[in-house]
Write an enzyme that holds these catalytic residues in place. Structure first.
Site, PDB file in Angstrom:
ATOM      1  N   GLU A 445       0.655  -1.171  -0.417  1.00 49.27           N
ATOM      2  CA  GLU A 445      -0.132  -0.099   0.177  1.00 49.27           C
ATOM      3  C   GLU A 445       0.753   1.549   0.246  1.00 49.27           C
ATOM      4  OE1 GLU A 445      -3.155  -0.314  -0.375  1.00 49.27           O
ATOM      5  OE2 GLU A 445      -3.806  -2.287  -0.210  1.00 49.27           O
ATOM      6  N   CYS A 508      -8.041  -2.805   7.526  1.00 47.33           N
ATOM      7  CA  CYS A 508      -7.249  -2.427   7.122  1.00 47.33           C
ATOM      8  C   CYS A 508      -6.133  -0.798   6.689  1.00 47.33           C
ATOM      9  CB  CYS A 508      -6.582  -2.773   6.731  1.00 47.33           C
ATOM     10  SG  CYS A 508      -6.292  -4.104   6.426  1.00 47.33           S
ATOM     11  N   HIS A 532      -1.071  -5.639   1.861  1.00 48.21           N
ATOM     12  CA  HIS A 532      -1.809  -7.028   1.998  1.00 48.21           C
ATOM     13  C   HIS A 532      -1.617  -8.177   1.067  1.00 48.21           C
ATOM     14  CE1 HIS A 532      -5.562  -3.514   2.472  1.00 48.21           C
ATOM     15  NE2 HIS A 532      -5.615  -4.534   3.028  1.00 48.21           N
TER      16      HIS A 532
END
Length: 571
Positions: A445, A508, A532
């Protein structure tokens, strides 16, 4: 400490983060300076918009402190109605909603009203043009989520200036002692303020009415100790509150010295520490610890501070067996810029404490830590690949760092405090959060969004739609990890992965944004980020996923080791 100060406030947040605000400097002038104790040391953290003392400071969230009211001079000639919200992530204070009127010497407690978290402001005094100083009995509450202030349609019975208060149960506040008037000629009694019922009721008075006393819990019972009586004489007696009958009983023990303004801190094992204070106008070094016992038969142990202190603050650190004592004035009236940690105060522990000035440092040769977190099973997911990958790395040594894996709850309410506890305990050089994402590979991310927007309920049954992670904060934060280098290392090893611009709207993204905001923006930033992992066995089995995750964590460790002040590269 970065600034010598007394009569300041100290507010504890999760992870042994403590915010010090305002007070008086060495010349007796009010201070605006803020500082934060984190990672075993103090750091300057900007300033309030104006000097302040006799204000209140209350934890508003795991990373924010609400500072309200007070006065800008020691004589109390100028009071103010301002509030400020200090954000430990941003390392700065922003204006909050103003109080209905200037207020000083008041009490503030985190509580609930109508099922919503609030901060209640009670009592104190104000100063108005043409009327001089006036005692206050009005009650204001701030909605902790909406940041809206309102005055309740009922009042306290007395102002309780220099008194104390504690929440007995959600929304029910016990207000004890202090003064009824600004001339401090009449002592106040005891009352219970019920925010939900909208009423204040008198309850049995103390056997010895008092002000400037200590108040806290000892094994589920409210205890009041020390203070001054109507004549201003110091007291050494203690009283215990019986919640069932709302009466007080005299404790069998006494303080080692009659004194006022001893600071109280609740400790492990249900004990209460009463630290320092004033006797005959001089600062005291005594530390009396009330230990649990039956009814009024609590016993005490007594130790000594390194330096006598009054006007200081005392905060229990994580685990409740250590106290951080900061600032104040010594026996000669000098304002202090040092601190002490008292260790060994766990209830029932024989012998005295092992005090040391300032914070206890990490032992020599200790291996710095990279914290890697994952989530457990939730909803219909019997397995969570993020925790399987994180736990497989626990204990690995990478470029001079030791990987420590911690399991996080799938809960909006609990994940921040749990993460803060881990950071406070480990003082990591870097934090990498893992969560389970889409199939196909690892999504590194690159950006966290200040928006929670998912119909997926957490394990507590909570759903959040269209809500900010941190109200008033920027909309996005970039990852503080070397995302491009991590992806390159992953692809060179033949694993599938990509850079993802969105961590979606569930937990998340929530913890990703919270991590960057809380730990990566302040004066001592910690690199944080999020990855992730794909679902179990899609496409990688448990061992292959662990190997792939190791590649990106190792690359991040390599990068971190090259930053200034980091350990020399190791295995």
């Amino acid at each position: 400490m970065t600034t010598a100060r007394s009569q300041h406030t100290a507010t504890a947040l999760p992870g042994d983060v403590i915010v010090l605000a305002g007070g008086l400097d060495s010349n007796g002038a009010a201070l605006a300076a803020l500082e934060v104790y984190r990672g075993g040391s103090f750091h300057a953290a900007g300033a309030l918009s104006q000097p302040s003392l006799a204000h209140t400071a209350t934890a508003l969230s795991p990373w924010e402190v609400l500072i309200a009211g007070g006065q800008i001079d020691a004589a109390g000639q100028t009071l103010h109605d301002r509030t400020a919200i200090f954000d430990t992530g941003a390392g700065a204070a922003r204006p909050g909603p103003p109080l209905a009127q200037p207020r000083s010497g008041h009490l503030a407690l985190a509580s609930t009203l109508g099922g919503r978290p609030v901060v209640a402001f009670l009592g104190g005094w104000t100063r108005t043009a043409g009327q001089g100083a006036t005692a206050l009995v009005s009650i204001e509450v701030l909605d902790a989520a909406l940041l809206q202030l309102r005055t309740l349609p009922f009042s306290t019975l007395e102002a309780h200036i220099d008194g104390a208060a504690v929440e007995l149960s959600p929304g029910r506040i016990l207000m004890v002692g202090g003064y009824r008037d600004t001339a401090r000629t009449r002592l106040a009694g005891v009352e219970v303020v019920d925010l939900g019922a909208g009423q204040a009721q008198p309850v049995a008075d103390l056997a010895t009415p008092r002000a400037r006393m200590s108040l806290g819990w000892v094994q589920g019972q409210v205890v009041v100790a020390g203070g001054v009586d109507q004549a201003g004489q110091g007291l050494d007696g203690a009283e215990v509150h019986d919640a069932g009958s709302s009466t007080w009983g005299r404790a069998a023990w006494r303080l080692s010295t009659a004194r006022s303004e001893a600071r109280a801190a609740e400790m492990a094992g249900g004990a209460l520490a009463l630290v320092g204070g004033l006797a005959g106008g001089a600062a005291q070094a005594a530390v009396d610890v009330a230990l649990p016992g039956a009814s009024t038969t609590h016993t005490t142990r007594t130790w000594q501070l390194i330096a006598p202190r009054s006007g200081h603050t005392v905060t229990a650190l994580a685990g409740g067996t250590r106290l951080l004592i900061a600032g104040g004035r010594d026996a000669r009236g000098r304002t202090l810029a040092d601190s002490e940690i008292l260790d060994g105060l766990k209830a029932g522990l024989p012998g005295g404490p092992a005090p040391a000035t300032a914070a206890l440092p990490r032992g020599p040769g200790a291996t710095p830590v990279i914290l890697v977190t994952g989530f457990g099973p939730f909803a219909y997911h019997a397995r969570n690949s993020s925790w399987e990958a994180a736990s497989a790395l626990d204990g690995r040594l990478l470029h001079g760092y030791r990987v420590v894996a911690r399991l996080m709850p799938v809960s909006y309410r609990r994940v921040g405090p749990e993460m803060a506890r881990a950071v406070g305990e480990l003082h990591p050089a870097m934090v990498i959060g893992l969560g389970m994402g889409d199939r196909g590979g690892l999504a590194i991310e690159t950006r966290a969004t200040n928006l929670v927007d998912s119909s997926q309920r957490d394990e507590d049954g909570e759903e959040r739609l269209g809500q900010p992670v941190v109200a008033g904060a920027p909309y996005t934060f970039d990852s503080r990890l070397p995302t491009t280098e991590m992806l390159g290392a992953l692809q060179r090893k033949g694993y599938s992965g990509w850079l993802s611009p969105s961590a979606q709207g569930f937990l998340c993204n929530y913890i990703f944004y919270w991590l960057v905001h809380t730990y990566s923006l302040g004066p001592s930033p910690i690199p944080t980020g999020f990855v992730h992992t794909p679902p179990p066995d899609d496409p990688y089995g448990e061992q292959e996923l662990a190997d792939a995750t190791l590649v990106i964590v190792e690359e991040a460790a390599r990068w971190r080791a090259q930053q200034p002040g980091q350990p020399a590269p190791g295995p």
